[in-house]
Design a protein around this motif. Structure first.
Motif, PDB file in Angstrom:
ATOM      1  N   CYS A  30      66.400  66.023  50.060  1.00 21.21           N
ATOM      2  CA  CYS A  30      66.285  64.540  50.404  1.00 21.21           C
ATOM      3  C   CYS A  30      67.805  64.025  49.751  1.00 21.21           C
ATOM      4  CB  CYS A  30      65.216  63.814  49.874  1.00 21.21           C
ATOM      5  SG  CYS A  30      65.004  62.080  50.072  1.00 21.21           S
ATOM      6  N   ARG A  54      72.517  69.376  54.231  1.00 19.15           N
ATOM      7  CA  ARG A  54      72.510  67.837  54.113  1.00 19.15           C
ATOM      8  C   ARG A  54      72.153  67.517  52.752  1.00 19.15           C
ATOM      9  NH1 ARG A  54      67.375  64.313  55.345  1.00 19.15           N
ATOM     10  NH2 ARG A  54      68.026  63.666  53.071  1.00 19.15           N
ATOM     11  N   LYS A  59      70.922  56.345  48.986  1.00 19.26           N
ATOM     12  CA  LYS A  59      69.303  56.383  49.454  1.00 19.26           C
ATOM     13  C   LYS A  59      68.723  55.063  49.493  1.00 19.26           C
ATOM     14  CE  LYS A  59      67.724  59.450  49.824  1.00 19.26           C
ATOM     15  NZ  LYS A  59      67.776  60.240  51.184  1.00 19.26           N
ATOM     16  N   HIS A 207      60.197  64.071  57.341  1.00 21.13           N
ATOM     17  CA  HIS A 207      59.807  62.539  57.104  1.00 21.13           C
ATOM     18  C   HIS A 207      58.620  62.386  57.960  1.00 21.13           C
ATOM     19  CE1 HIS A 207      63.808  62.488  55.125  1.00 21.13           C
ATOM     20  NE2 HIS A 207      63.203  61.602  54.333  1.00 21.13           N
ATOM     21  N   GLU A 233      64.253  68.971  55.069  1.00 21.97           N
ATOM     22  CA  GLU A 233      64.335  68.808  53.676  1.00 21.97           C
ATOM     23  C   GLU A 233      64.069  70.103  52.899  1.00 21.97           C
ATOM     24  OE1 GLU A 233      64.738  64.137  52.847  1.00 21.97           O
ATOM     25  OE2 GLU A 233      62.817  65.093  52.520  1.00 21.97           O
ATOM     26  N   ASP A 244      60.990  62.119  47.680  1.00 20.55           N
ATOM     27  CA  ASP A 244      60.456  62.760  48.738  1.00 20.55           C
ATOM     28  C   ASP A 244      59.872  64.384  48.249  1.00 20.55           C
ATOM     29  OD1 ASP A 244      60.430  60.649  50.068  1.00 20.55           O
ATOM     30  OD2 ASP A 244      62.362  61.391  51.547  1.00 20.55           O
ATOM     31  N   GLN A 247      57.393  66.486  50.462  1.00 20.74           N
ATOM     32  CA  GLN A 247      57.563  67.153  51.870  1.00 20.74           C
ATOM     33  C   GLN A 247      58.635  68.237  51.754  1.00 20.74           C
ATOM     34  OE1 GLN A 247      58.550  63.229  53.158  1.00 20.74           O
ATOM     35  NE2 GLN A 247      60.954  63.696  53.347  1.00 20.74           N
TER      36      GLN A 247
HETATM   37 MN    MN Z   1      64.013  62.118  52.201  1.00 20.43          MN
END
Ligand code: MN
Ligand code: PEP
Length: 361
Positions: A30, A54, A59, A207, A233, A244, A247
């Motif tokens: 993330c 990524r 953020k 997400h 992610e 995050d 996840q």
């Molecule tokens: Mn994220």
């Protein structure tokens, strides 16, 4: 009516050798947290065959006081990832300054986050700053389930001269968070793909689901719907992530998810499928004919009401008819709300036809 421009000349977002087979995968944390965390995650992903990395360095967080990213210094870390692993690197941009710095640092792919896409001023500012560059840009869906707003963002970036445009479906905000963090509303990206067939469409199950256990089933669903790729992610130590946490998956879990995905290429219509589609087409023709007959009768009624000076809408009769059809539909195995919207749409058009007759001199 929206005066949408017609977009039919988009190019693949990455060189063909990185997207020979579905899915095209972009993976990474993330957020970039430290140089060590970023490089460790990148090494693990690269060792597992991931080609596009990524990490968010700016953020957009819901509440102040949360970790808001490491900022500009993360660009140098991303460049180290690139040098060490050979992966392409992607990051999120939300302002003119982000775009300028990311372009200067030669980041390979930019994405625009859901919060930013929801604001046309921000998207226009990004588009103006991008003009003259040919960096690939991925546009997440806006927070609200508004297809036109999403298309508007695509048009702004397109008008800036960018042709390597893709979209990322990450689900839409909602008050209820029972299953998904951001419910998918799959029909919205499906319609988007029909409207702009040359778009590269990715799904972001991280997400959308908001938890590790939903990543695999959402990836499968996206593949079954023919999406081109996935943005997922992944973190070297998800439990310790600064954003995050719930996840993000490890490189190992990600590899397992990707290996167990079933990719069904559905473009070859078999004989049976063509036959069934032919039958559907025929039934649709019949539906259209029946609707048109129904409208002539409505117009006939319109003439009668006009002659006898009656009002067009008779609410009680409409309510009775609506409830009867909903009950019938449920008995026939269809959804009551589905029938309600059909009857409402048909009724609306009948009323429009009658008003047309009554007002005619
Ligand atoms: Mn994220
Ligand atoms: C992200 O990709 O980390 C992110 C902030 O996503 P979204 O814009 O979809 O919320």
């Amino acid at each position: 009516m929206s005066a949408s421009i017609y977009i039919d000349d988009l190019k693949p977002i990455v060189p063909q050798n990185l997207a020979v087979e579905r899915p095209l995968v972009i993976a990474g944390p993330c957020s970039a947290e430290t140089e060590e965390q970023l490089l460790e995650t990148a090494r693990q992903l690269s060792a597992n065959g991931i080609k596009i990395f990524r990490a968010g360095i700016w953020k957009p967080r819901t509440k102040p006081g949360s970790f808001e990213g490491v900022g500009e210094k993360g660009l140098a870390w991303l460049n180290r990832v690139k040098e060490e692993t050979g992966m392409l690197v992607a990051t999120e941009v939300a302002t003119r300054q982000h775009v300028e710095e990311a372009l200067k640092a030669r980041i390979d792919i930019l994405w625009i986050g859901a919060r930013t896409v929801s604001n046309p001023f921000s998207v226009q500012e990004i588009a103006d700053t991008l003009a003259g560059s040919d960096v690939p840009v991925l546009i997440k869906n806006p927070l609200n389930p508004d297809l036109e707003l999403w298309i508007g963002a695509i048009e702004r970036i397109y008008n800036a001269g960018i042709r390597r445009i893709g979209v990322i479906h990450r689900g839409f905000s909602s008050y209820e968070k029972q299953i998904y963090r951001n419910p998918p509303h799959w029909h919205i990206p499906i319609e988007l793909r029909l409207r702009i067939p040359s778009l590269t469409v990715l799904c972001d199950p991280s997400h959308m689901g908001g938890k590790q256990s939903l990543v695999a089933p959402l990836c499968q669903e996206a593949m079954d719907l023919g999406y081109d790729g996935l943005m997922i992610e992944a973190h070297c130590n998800p439990a310790a992530a600064w954003s995050d946490r719930e996840q993000q998956v490890t490189a190992e879990t990600l590899t397992h998810i990707l290996h167990t995905l079933v990719i069904r290429e559905t473009t070859e219509a078999t004989e049976t499928l063509s036959e069934l589609r032919r039958q559907l087409d025929q039934l649709d023709e019949e539906l259209l004919n029946i609707l048109s007959q129904r409208m002539s009768i409505s117009r006939e009624i319109g003439r009668y009401k006009k002659e006898h000076n009656m009002k067009i809408l008779q609410a009680q009769r409409y309510d009775e008819m609506l409830n009867k059809r909903i009950a019938q539909a449920i008995e026939l195995g269809m959804d009551g709300n589905f029938m309600k919207s059909i009857i409402q749409a048909i009724h609306e058009e009948s009323v429009r036809q009658q008003i047309d007759i009554v007002n005619r001199s």
